[in-house]
Design a protein around this motif. Structure first.
Motif, mmCIF file in Angstrom:
data_model
loop_
_atom_site.group_PDB
_atom_site.id
_atom_site.type_symbol
_atom_site.label_atom_id
_atom_site.label_comp_id
_atom_site.label_asym_id
_atom_site.label_seq_id
_atom_site.Cartn_x
_atom_site.Cartn_y
_atom_site.Cartn_z
ATOM 1 N N VAL A 95 0.816 -1.216 0.000
ATOM 2 C CA VAL A 95 0.000 0.000 0.000
ATOM 3 C C VAL A 95 0.856 1.274 0.000
ATOM 4 C CG1 VAL A 95 -1.946 1.132 1.150
ATOM 5 C CG2 VAL A 95 -1.687 -1.309 1.321
ATOM 6 N N SER A 96 2.111 1.135 0.472
ATOM 7 C CA SER A 96 2.950 2.333 0.583
ATOM 8 C C SER A 96 3.570 2.750 -0.751
ATOM 9 C CB SER A 96 4.055 2.103 1.614
ATOM 10 O OG SER A 96 4.922 1.083 1.168
ATOM 11 N N LYS A 97 3.491 1.866 -1.770
ATOM 12 C CA LYS A 97 4.065 2.215 -3.085
ATOM 13 C C LYS A 97 2.978 2.154 -4.147
ATOM 14 C CE LYS A 97 8.627 0.242 -2.188
ATOM 15 N NZ LYS A 97 9.018 -1.152 -1.983
ATOM 16 N N THR A 98 3.157 2.909 -5.224
ATOM 17 C CA THR A 98 2.173 2.842 -6.312
ATOM 18 C C THR A 98 2.714 1.981 -7.446
ATOM 19 O OG1 THR A 98 3.046 4.893 -7.224
ATOM 20 C CG2 THR A 98 1.094 5.084 -5.823
ATOM 21 N N MET A 99 1.787 1.455 -8.211
ATOM 22 C CA MET A 99 2.135 0.546 -9.305
ATOM 23 C C MET A 99 2.951 1.259 -10.389
ATOM 24 S SD MET A 99 -0.658 -1.785 -11.229
ATOM 25 C CE MET A 99 -1.183 -2.784 -9.864
ATOM 26 N N SER A 100 3.914 0.554 -10.944
ATOM 27 C CA SER A 100 4.763 1.189 -11.961
ATOM 28 C C SER A 100 4.004 1.333 -13.283
ATOM 29 C CB SER A 100 6.024 0.350 -12.187
ATOM 30 O OG SER A 100 5.667 -0.871 -12.796
ATOM 31 N N PRO A 101 4.255 2.423 -14.014
ATOM 32 C CA PRO A 101 3.526 2.658 -15.287
ATOM 33 C C PRO A 101 3.746 1.552 -16.316
ATOM 34 C CG PRO A 101 4.780 4.610 -14.615
ATOM 35 C CD PRO A 101 5.204 3.500 -13.719
ATOM 36 N N GLU A 102 4.870 0.807 -16.192
ATOM 37 C CA GLU A 102 5.158 -0.276 -17.164
ATOM 38 C C GLU A 102 4.059 -1.340 -17.125
ATOM 39 O OE1 GLU A 102 8.374 0.489 -14.991
ATOM 40 O OE2 GLU A 102 7.958 2.106 -16.395
ATOM 41 N N LEU A 103 3.540 -1.615 -15.908
ATOM 42 C CA LEU A 103 2.512 -2.649 -15.779
ATOM 43 C C LEU A 103 1.242 -2.269 -16.527
ATOM 44 C CD1 LEU A 103 2.780 -3.734 -12.049
ATOM 45 C CD2 LEU A 103 2.874 -5.250 -13.997
ATOM 46 N N PHE A 104 0.959 -0.969 -16.601
ATOM 47 C CA PHE A 104 -0.264 -0.507 -17.251
ATOM 48 C C PHE A 104 -0.210 -0.634 -18.771
ATOM 49 C CE2 PHE A 104 -1.162 1.781 -13.290
ATOM 50 C CZ PHE A 104 -2.502 1.441 -13.162
ATOM 51 N N GLN A 105 1.021 -0.687 -19.309
ATOM 52 C CA GLN A 105 1.155 -0.698 -20.762
ATOM 53 C C GLN A 105 0.576 -1.962 -21.392
ATOM 54 O OE1 GLN A 105 5.296 0.166 -21.172
ATOM 55 N NE2 GLN A 105 5.030 2.307 -20.596
ATOM 56 N N SER A 106 0.519 -3.045 -20.605
ATOM 57 C CA SER A 106 0.040 -4.314 -21.167
ATOM 58 C C SER A 106 -1.486 -4.420 -21.169
ATOM 59 C CB SER A 106 0.624 -5.471 -20.366
ATOM 60 O OG SER A 106 0.236 -5.322 -19.004
ATOM 61 N N ILE A 107 -2.170 -3.511 -20.456
ATOM 62 C CA ILE A 107 -3.627 -3.637 -20.375
ATOM 63 C C ILE A 107 -4.350 -2.447 -21.010
ATOM 64 C CG2 ILE A 107 -3.565 -5.039 -18.262
ATOM 65 C CD1 ILE A 107 -4.809 -2.155 -17.113
ATOM 66 N N LYS A 108 -5.640 -2.667 -21.287
ATOM 67 C CA LYS A 108 -6.495 -1.600 -21.826
ATOM 68 C C LYS A 108 -7.358 -1.094 -20.688
ATOM 69 C CE LYS A 108 -7.868 -2.058 -26.653
ATOM 70 N NZ LYS A 108 -8.930 -2.540 -27.511
ATOM 71 N N TRP A 109 -7.507 0.207 -20.568
ATOM 72 C CA TRP A 109 -8.441 0.705 -19.555
ATOM 73 C C TRP A 109 -9.270 1.863 -20.084
ATOM 74 C CZ3 TRP A 109 -7.183 5.700 -17.920
ATOM 75 C CH2 TRP A 109 -5.859 6.098 -18.134
ATOM 76 N N HIS A 110 -10.475 1.955 -19.572
ATOM 77 C CA HIS A 110 -11.440 2.965 -20.008
ATOM 78 C C HIS A 110 -11.901 3.724 -18.775
ATOM 79 C CE1 HIS A 110 -11.730 0.315 -23.560
ATOM 80 N NE2 HIS A 110 -11.731 -0.645 -22.659
ATOM 81 N N SER A 111 -12.152 5.017 -18.920
ATOM 82 C CA SER A 111 -12.602 5.768 -17.748
ATOM 83 C C SER A 111 -13.894 6.522 -18.034
ATOM 84 C CB SER A 111 -11.508 6.718 -17.275
ATOM 85 O OG SER A 111 -11.222 7.667 -18.273
ATOM 86 N N PHE A 112 -14.668 6.740 -16.970
ATOM 87 C CA PHE A 112 -15.934 7.469 -17.063
ATOM 88 C C PHE A 112 -15.942 8.463 -15.910
ATOM 89 C CE2 PHE A 112 -20.298 8.300 -15.866
ATOM 90 C CZ PHE A 112 -21.016 8.330 -17.046
ATOM 91 N N TYR A 113 -15.764 9.743 -16.227
ATOM 92 C CA TYR A 113 -15.755 10.777 -15.186
ATOM 93 C C TYR A 113 -17.001 11.625 -15.386
ATOM 94 C CZ TYR A 113 -14.004 14.567 -12.213
ATOM 95 O OH TYR A 113 -13.865 15.517 -11.218
ATOM 96 N N LEU A 114 -17.928 11.540 -14.452
ATOM 97 C CA LEU A 114 -19.254 12.128 -14.644
ATOM 98 C C LEU A 114 -19.258 13.609 -15.056
ATOM 99 C CD1 LEU A 114 -22.288 11.437 -14.608
ATOM 100 C CD2 LEU A 114 -22.328 12.270 -12.273
ATOM 101 N N PRO A 115 -18.520 14.513 -14.371
ATOM 102 C CA PRO A 115 -18.567 15.923 -14.802
ATOM 103 C C PRO A 115 -18.221 16.122 -16.279
ATOM 104 C CG PRO A 115 -17.499 15.749 -12.684
ATOM 105 C CD PRO A 115 -17.716 14.344 -13.156
ATOM 106 N N GLU A 116 -17.274 15.323 -16.795
ATOM 107 C CA GLU A 116 -16.917 15.429 -18.224
ATOM 108 C C GLU A 116 -18.043 14.913 -19.109
ATOM 109 O OE1 GLU A 116 -12.076 14.860 -17.816
ATOM 110 O OE2 GLU A 116 -13.261 13.292 -18.773
ATOM 111 N N GLU A 117 -18.643 13.793 -18.688
ATOM 112 C CA GLU A 117 -19.696 13.173 -19.499
ATOM 113 C C GLU A 117 -20.937 14.066 -19.576
ATOM 114 O OE1 GLU A 117 -19.375 10.237 -21.138
ATOM 115 O OE2 GLU A 117 -17.331 10.001 -20.398
ATOM 116 N N LEU A 118 -21.273 14.709 -18.458
ATOM 117 C CA LEU A 118 -22.487 15.540 -18.435
ATOM 118 C C LEU A 118 -22.336 16.778 -19.302
ATOM 119 C CD1 LEU A 118 -23.686 15.376 -14.722
ATOM 120 C CD2 LEU A 118 -24.735 14.294 -16.684
ATOM 121 N N SER A 119 -21.107 17.257 -19.454
ATOM 122 C CA SER A 119 -20.907 18.460 -20.267
ATOM 123 C C SER A 119 -21.021 18.156 -21.764
ATOM 124 C CB SER A 119 -19.540 19.070 -19.963
ATOM 125 O OG SER A 119 -18.533 18.152 -20.338
#
Length: 299
Positions: free
Chosen positions: A104-128
């Motif tokens: 919990v004291s460290k954050t995941m390295s950006p290299e690990l994220f490169q292998s996966i696909k992720w999508h985000s939904f941020y309500l204030p952006e979507e409503l605009s």
């Protein structure tokens, strides 16, 4: 569908939410993160770093000092008949652990994220993006969120009814603080909400989507703010796993000597019923959690 009732300050439920997403990254699953409060990109930047087997065992302090075989035999002179028995290791080995462990004291390295696909939904952006829309008496934020989830399930090949063309994968959906005022829902702010069925309708449709797709979802809800208890009962019936987190911060339990080693309690309200009519009732109902320097543990 995993439903988590947030602790009063949302500290530990947020951590559980991040663990669920971090496990998805390590397993190479696709992620979909939705929030009305914190930007999903920021949530993903704060996922805990995975611990390797050795690091995990060192963290728990389970490294037993290596015993030299001569010393071992000398010390075993009394019980000579135990001499040739294979040495047993008391601490759980890496083969017995389930899933992955995180620091919990460290954050995941950006290299690990490169292998996966992720999508985000941020309500204030979507409503605009579009004008407000009310569909089937459902609040517009929920309708938009359902549309986004549905689109990703169909476009990215997670639809179970449609044979997949690419290698099978799983979509992990994380929705933060659903039902809060930030989502435009008033179930937290009044006893007789205007959109009383909005949340239950949303969950009903979402569960249908999850059932026919290769996906799993975690939702956190500020249940302590919901005045109308009937809503919580309906929501529980529409979920598979329901877990409540109760933090000791600011409660009299904080000073209770019984709980001195822990930071809160975990209430398991419901476990999935697979191929059975009755709900699984576990032997131990009293689970507590604590956050050590690096590990979050439930015992």
């Amino acid at each position: 569908l995993i439903f988590t009732e947030e602790d009063k300050y949302g500290l530990y439920s947020n951590l559980l939410f991040k663990y669920f997403l971090a496990e998805g990254v390590v397993c190479g699953h696709d992620l979909f993160v939705a929030s009305a409060k914190e930007h999903p990109d920021n949530i993903l930047k704060e996922l805990p770093a995975p611990l390797l087997d050795e690091a995990y065992r060192n963290e728990l302090g389970e490294e037993a000092p290596a015993v030299k075989s001569e010393d071992f035999q000398d010390s075993m002179k009394i019980a000579w008949r135990y001499q040739n028995l294979p040495k047993m290791e008391a601490s759980p080995t890496s083969s017995t652990k389930f899933g992955h462990y995180y620091d919990v004291s460290k954050t995941m390295s950006p290299e690990l994220f490169q292998s996966i696909k992720w999508h985000s939904f941020y309500l204030p952006e979507e409503l605009s993006l579009q004008l407000e829309m009310k569909t089937c008496n459902m609040n517009s934020a929920y309708a938009k969120l359902l549309q986004s989830i549905q689109k990703i399930i169909y476009q990215e090949g997670f639809d179970g009814s449609d044979p997949q063309k690419k290698q099978k994968n799983i979509l992990r959906i994380g929705i933060q603080s659903l039902g809060s005022v930030l989502w435009g829902d008033d179930i937290c702010s009044s006893d007789t909400p205007e959109d009383i069925h909005s949340l239950t309708k949303f969950l009903y449709i979402l569960r249908g989507l999850l059932r026919k797709s290769l996906s799993a979802c975690i939702i956190t809800v500020p249940a302590h703010l919901i005045q109308n208890k009937a809503i919580m009962e309906r929501v529980t019936n529409l979920s598979d796993t329901v877990v409540g987190l109760e933090s000791f911060i600011g409660s009299e339990r904080e000073t209770n000597p019984l709980y001195k080693d822990y930071h809160g309690l975990v209430h398991v309200h419901q476990i999935p019923r697979l191929n059975s009519l009755i709900c699984d009732v576990s032997d131990t109902k009293d689970l507590a959690f604590r956050l050590k320097r690096k590990l979050f543990t439930i015992e």
